[in-house]
Design an enzyme around this catalytic site. Structure first.
Site, PDB file in Angstrom:
ATOM      1  N   THR A  13      10.926  10.030   3.248  1.00 49.95           N
ATOM      2  CA  THR A  13      11.131   9.800   4.681  1.00 49.95           C
ATOM      3  C   THR A  13      10.500   8.501   5.167  1.00 49.95           C
ATOM      4  OG1 THR A  13       9.155  11.105   5.194  1.00 49.95           O
ATOM      5  CG2 THR A  13      11.273  12.265   5.163  1.00 49.95           C
ATOM      6  N   GLY A  14       9.799   7.772   4.294  1.00 53.59           N
ATOM      7  CA  GLY A  14       9.158   6.528   4.697  1.00 53.59           C
ATOM      8  C   GLY A  14      10.148   5.376   4.798  1.00 53.59           C
ATOM      9  N   SER A  42       6.994  16.420   7.142  1.00 57.01           N
ATOM     10  CA  SER A  42       8.406  16.045   6.991  1.00 57.01           C
ATOM     11  C   SER A  42       9.223  17.098   6.254  1.00 57.01           C
ATOM     12  CB  SER A  42       8.519  14.710   6.242  1.00 57.01           C
ATOM     13  OG  SER A  42       7.912  13.668   6.954  1.00 57.01           O
ATOM     14  N   CYS A 131       5.605  -6.258  -3.128  1.00 57.08           N
ATOM     15  CA  CYS A 131       6.822  -6.909  -2.636  1.00 57.08           C
ATOM     16  C   CYS A 131       6.713  -8.429  -2.622  1.00 57.08           C
ATOM     17  CB  CYS A 131       7.172  -6.395  -1.243  1.00 57.08           C
ATOM     18  SG  CYS A 131       5.826  -6.469  -0.043  1.00 57.08           S
ATOM     19  N   SER A 161       7.633  -5.951   8.202  1.00 58.93           N
ATOM     20  CA  SER A 161       7.937  -4.651   7.597  1.00 58.93           C
ATOM     21  C   SER A 161       7.121  -4.411   6.336  1.00 58.93           C
ATOM     22  CB  SER A 161       9.430  -4.530   7.281  1.00 58.93           C
ATOM     23  OG  SER A 161       9.864  -5.576   6.439  1.00 58.93           O
ATOM     24  N   GLY A 162       6.494  -5.460   5.800  1.00 56.78           N
ATOM     25  CA  GLY A 162       5.562  -5.273   4.690  1.00 56.78           C
ATOM     26  C   GLY A 162       4.362  -4.435   5.093  1.00 56.78           C
ATOM     27  N   LYS A 227      -3.208  -9.621  -5.410  1.00 56.88           N
ATOM     28  CA  LYS A 227      -2.088  -8.925  -6.057  1.00 56.88           C
ATOM     29  C   LYS A 227      -1.117  -9.917  -6.673  1.00 56.88           C
ATOM     30  CE  LYS A 227      -2.099  -4.947  -2.901  1.00 56.88           C
ATOM     31  NZ  LYS A 227      -1.383  -4.324  -1.772  1.00 56.88           N
ATOM     32  N   HIS A 256      10.667 -11.372   2.851  1.00 59.78           N
ATOM     33  CA  HIS A 256       9.573 -12.298   2.575  1.00 59.78           C
ATOM     34  C   HIS A 256      10.125 -13.622   2.052  1.00 59.78           C
ATOM     35  CE1 HIS A 256       6.903  -9.079   3.306  1.00 59.78           C
ATOM     36  NE2 HIS A 256       6.487  -8.802   2.091  1.00 59.78           N
TER      37      HIS A 256
END
Length: 350
Positions: A13-14, A42, A131, A161-162, A227, A256
């Protein structure tokens, strides 16, 4: 695996889970049963996948009974607890969190770059990179295979949105407050307009760029920057690769972008680099500045490939290339890469 394998999607659901369900509905259907799993709040919801409504089950040990492959898109602490449970039940886990990326017994896989790594998984877990790393690594991997990478300097321009749905909601709220105004012309006016609620960001992101993403690490580096460094080294098999990174958050919803300065073992040519990237799987070359053609997030969002433009040889170093790359951080940057890894595992020879 002879029968069509059973797939579980944990975190269905994410934000990334939602994209993943769309991707599973769009790609070749190799799956038997697809189970959707999420937190108790959820559970019971119904989500569409492959044209059917599937009820979301609660995350629990018995949810993994009979599961062959489990895709995890959940916070690090949830993955750290539950991925080993799923693996102990016999599932191959493909994890999109940061919980296992640094573990030497967990391969970090990008199917276009190091697909062989997925076959050695002593813990039953495969990690998918961050990402930001995924935005550039497919193109960079193709260049490394030809030229031999020896140094990397990158700056990221990361979409909100990251930072999840909260990041998107924060940008949209701030844009509504500054739209149609004369803000952005005097010190602090944007901050006063948006107030103290900057969401997951330390500064306003509307009409602004924020030179920070992630949490604080040693010596002023951020976790996002570390990262990119650590994951690039692991994926490319270059544990000593010099990497310098600056991560910046920009007022873009999804996709990105990065500027890349890559030094190689010998002299490079733009012609050969363009030829490599024009034919590399998962890469689209979009590079004609004279015609105003280069990738931007507004054009790349919702697509699967890494888009590359502004390919130049460094002015003062014949062994270095300059690139601008864009990639949808919710598709290849998260959901698509995990789906590709799962498909490769599902189709392994018995």
């Amino acid at each position: 695996m002879t029968a069509r394998p059973t797939l579980a999607v944990v975190g269905a659901t994410g934000a990334v889970g939602t994209v993943l369900l769309r991707i599973l509905s769009q790609r070749a259907d190799i799956w038997g049963d697809i189970r959707l799993i999420a937190s108790p709040r959820s559970a019971g919801r119904k989500l569409a996948v492959r044209g059917e409504e599937v009820e979301v089950a609660v995350l629990a040990e018995d949810a993994f009974d009979g599961v062959d492959i489990a895709l995890f898109d959940v916070p690090d602490e949830v993955a750290a607890r539950w991925a080993p449970v799923a693996a102990a039940k016999g599932a191959v886990v493909v994890d999109n969190s940061g919980a296992f990326r640094a573990d030497p017994d967990v391969p970090l896989v990008v199917p276009e770059v190091n697909p062989h790594a997925a076959r050695r998984r002593p813990r039953g877990i495969i990690s998918s990179p961050n990402c930001t790393t995924l935005t550039m690594i497919v193109a960079l991997g193709a260049l490394h295979a030809e030229f031999g990478l020896r140094e990397l300097v990158v700056s990221s321009y990361q979409a909100v949105s990251g930072a999840g749905r909260a990041g998107v909601e924060t940008l949209r709220r701030q844009l509504s407050l500054v739209a149609g105004t004369e803000l952005g012309t005097s010190p602090g006016d944007v901050r006063r307009a948006v107030g103290d609620d900057t969401g997951p960001f330390p500064e306003p992101v509307a009409l602004n760029v924020v030179p920070w993403a992630g949490s604080l690490c040693d010596d002023g580096w951020s976790s996002e920057e570390m990262k990119v460094r650590d994951e690039s080294r692991k994926i490319l098999g270059l544990p000593q690769l010099p990497v310098a990174v600056t991560c910046v958050r920009v007022p873009v919803v999804t996709t990105h972008s990065l500027t890349v300065h890559a030094r190689f073992e010998g002299e490079v040519t733009v012609g050969k680099a363009r030829e490599i990237m024009a034919t590399a799987p998962g890469v689209v070359l979009c590079d004609d500045p004279a015609a105003g053609e280069f990738p931007t997030p507004a054009d790349v969002v919702g697509t699967d490939p890494t888009w590359v433009g502004r390919v130049r040889r460094a002015l003062d170093d014949p062994t270095a290339l300059e690139l601008f790359v864009c990639g949808d951080n919710l598709r290849k940057g998260a959901a698509l890469n995990t789906a590709q890894i799962a498909e490769s595992v599902a189709t392994e020879a018995d």
